[in-house]
Enzyme design. Structure first.
Site, short mmCIF file in Angstrom:
data_model
loop_
_atom_site.label_atom_id
_atom_site.label_comp_id
_atom_site.label_asym_id
_atom_site.label_seq_id
_atom_site.Cartn_x
_atom_site.Cartn_y
_atom_site.Cartn_z
N ALA A 1 -9.82 0.82 -9.71
CA ALA A 1 -9.26 2.13 -9.38
C ALA A 1 -8.55 2.74 -10.58
O ALA A 1 -7.94 2.02 -11.37
CB ALA A 1 -8.30 2.00 -8.21
N PRO A 2 -8.62 4.07 -10.73
CA PRO A 2 -7.91 4.72 -11.84
C PRO A 2 -6.40 4.49 -11.74
O PRO A 2 -5.87 4.29 -10.64
CB PRO A 2 -8.26 6.20 -11.64
CG PRO A 2 -9.48 6.22 -10.78
CD PRO A 2 -9.38 5.01 -9.91
N ASP B 1 -0.33 3.99 5.38
CA ASP B 1 -0.71 2.91 6.28
C ASP B 1 -1.85 2.11 5.65
O ASP B 1 -2.60 2.61 4.81
CB ASP B 1 -1.16 3.48 7.63
CG ASP B 1 -1.13 2.43 8.74
OD1 ASP B 1 -0.66 1.31 8.49
OD2 ASP B 1 -1.58 2.74 9.85
#
EC number: 2.7.11.5
Length: 578
Positions: free
Chosen positions: A315-316, A371
């Site tokens: 992920a970035p 969440d």
């Protein structure tokens, strides 16, 4: 195994789900009384209790099944027959979709999350898509302005089940009409009508009236948050009529609503029209069916995976010291795996990290904590994993990975909504967008603190920006209760040399936090520092934090609004309510 045992097992599982959902509805039905009594601590406890119900009842059913089978092992054919019998029980069952998820949960608990195949589980539903059972009574009631909107709204409010007196019902009705007139215009409003859900949606210190504003050009949300004054009188705080506003109210960073829903699938379908940007998983999550939301979330992931040619990538953002985070480039969620070893400055265990994530699940997230769904033995096809990510997984989380040849199994991970990391967002924006982001960040810190949550690591990289521009916290490994922290002022230096020393001239104990130090890492950027000093300078004072702690210890529960302060009727139309 004796013949006929398969049907008994299927019936036992369904009866167990009946018991669970019955208790779920029982806890939910107490929301009105808790609201009317202003018992906000009971509201918080009921939310925790309701979350625990599902796993508790799964455990009860598992123990029953072990007694029924005398602990004997079951072969594949036997398990398939159990599922076939269970499937036959569902066509006339009103909550079939969640019953399938409950079956999955029982199976996973019995077999320790192994052999999770479509033949043995309801990976996808056995029932036709979006099929609903007979609804014994309508979910909502229509109100038409035959005698004008003042009369219509008086009927709507008079129909509410709340037994407290109103502070000023006429004033609130005129505020609503003024808002609707500004939104639609007088002529369009005269041709419109309302459809209002029969049940109120309770959360935190508010009871929400949820409805649809049906106009000649389409259907809009119609949301009224009902609050109490300090004297226990009711008032309507605002009126929200855009899908963006409704999306935030039903957002993934908020606690689940308490809404009485004996037919959750029908309620989800009714909500879909005013929440078009929400997935099925998000709608079930919003009404408190979080375990079935997890099922729907996994289905959404599988459907996306089948229709794309993408590979998972890291992920970035800045790489975490505790979690390895990866994603599919076009998918709106991230996958988070606890690393085998943490950076030296992270003195904690994997069990501690999991406990922090569970704390967030159960706590009031006040719209500022994302969440998560927790998965065990998550299977990934190697062809979907980029070489760089595969290398990283084996380097950082090898102990949690089993190689099956064409697949890998990750023993434990979390799935969470993907956001733009705040540090990246701040690099890309200027002017008003930058100002809004810093205001949002400070508000997020304040609202978390008021809810008895201290983020621990307050760096921008641990926060994300949603598609609505809200700032949300998502890195929980250092999270703790505000009441556990010792907020201190930095003592004045004894000698001039103290300020040049590599070590502090004062003692530091576990749990000590010095808010003055926040300034060093939050205000280093010359574009950001002045904005912080203007809007959030009090966050750098220990007495600000200690005052919040005192309010929490005194039992005060802060109001949480799912909309901007400027949208409150008291601000928009000038009359203060208190």
């Amino acid at each position: 195994m004796p013949r006929g045992l398969e049907l008994l097992i299927a019936q036992t599982i369904l009866q167990g789900f009946d018991a669970q959902y019955g208790r779920f509805l029982e806890v939910t039905s107490g929301a009105q009384q808790r609201f009317e009594q202003a018992d906000w601590h009971a509201v918080q406890q009921a939310m925790k209790n309701r979350i625990h119900l599902y796993d508790h009842h799964v455990g009860l059913v598992v123990e029953q099944l072990r007694c029924i089978t005398n602990g004997q092992s079951t072969d594949a054919a036997f398990l398939l027959r159990v599922k076939e019998h269970y499937t036959r029980l569902l066509p006339d069952y009103p909550r079939f979709e969640i019953a399938e998820s409950f079956f999955n949960s029982v199976y996973c608990r019995l077999f320790d999350h192994r052999s999770l195949t479509p033949e043995r589980l309801f990976i996808f539903s056995s029932q036709p898509e979006r099929r609903f059972r007979t609804i014994p009574r309508p979910l909502a009631k229509d109100f038409h302005p035959d005698h004008g909107w003042e009369s219509l709204l008086m009927r709507v409010i008079s129909d509410l089940p709340l037994r407290l007196r109103w502070q000023n019902k006429s004033r609130d009705i005129h505020y609503i009409i003024r808002h609707l007139t500004e939104t639609l215009g007088t002529d369009n409003l005269a041709e419109s009508h309302l459809q209002v859900a029969n049940e109120l949606f309770y959360r935190n210190k508010a009871a929400w009236l949820v409805g649809k504003l049906i106009t000649s050009s389409g259907t809009l949300p119609f949301l009224l948050p009902i609050h109490q004054t300090d004297d226990g009188e009711l008032f309507i705080d605002t009126c929200l009529t855009t899908t963006a506003e409704a999306s935030i109210v039903f957002g993934f960073a908020r606690s689940y609503f308490m809404v009485y829903a004996p037919l959750p699938a029908a309620l989800v379908e009714w909500l879909r029209e005013i929440l078009p940007g929400k997935t099925t998983a998000e709608l079930y999550m919003a009404i408190g069916c979080q375990k079935h939301a997890k099922t729907e979330s996994y289905r959404e992931y599988l459907v996306y995976l089948q229709g794309c040619n993408e590979q998972f990538i890291e992920a970035p953002g800045i790489r975490g010291m505790v979690m390895l985070v990866f994603t599919l480039p076009g998918f709106d969620r991230v996958f988070k795996v606890i690393k085998d070893k943490f950076a030296p400055q992270k003195e904690m265990s994997a069990a501690h990290v999991r406990a922090c994530y569970q704390l967030v699940k159960e706590h009031d997230r006040v719209g500022r904590m994302a969440d998560t769904q927790e998965f065990e033995n998550f299977v990934l096809e190697k062809r979907h994993i980029s070489p760089a990510l595969m290398e990283l997984l084996l380097q950082e989380a090898a102990e949690k990975i089993t190689d099956l040849g064409e697949q890998i199994v990750i023993r434990h991970l979390y799935i969470e909504r993907r956001m733009v990391p705040l540090n990246i967002w701040l690099e890309q924006v200027e002017g008003q967008q930058l100002r809004d982001a810093i205001e949002e960040y400070g508000n997020a810190i304040r609202q978390l603190a008021a809810a008895n949550i201290f983020p621990g690591d307050m760096l921008f990289k641990n926060f994300g920006v949603t598609r609505h521009g809200r700032v949300v916290f998502y890195d929980y490994d250092e999270i703790c209760y505000m009441t556990e922290v010792n907020f201190r002022d930095i003592p004045p230096p004894r000698y001039p040399e103290d300020e040049l020393a590599s070590e502090p001239w004062y003692s530091v104990s576990p749990g000590d936090v010095f808010p003055e130090e926040f300034r060093h890492w939050l205000c280093a950027d010359p574009r950001i520092g002045p904005l912080f000093e203007e809007m959030h300078a009090d966050l750098f004072r220990a007495d600000y934090w200690r005052a919040l702690q005192n309010r929490i210890r005194e039992g005060h529960v802060e109001d949480v609004y799912a909309y901007r302060r400027r949208q409150r009727f008291s601000v928009r139309y000038g009359e203060m309510l208190f």
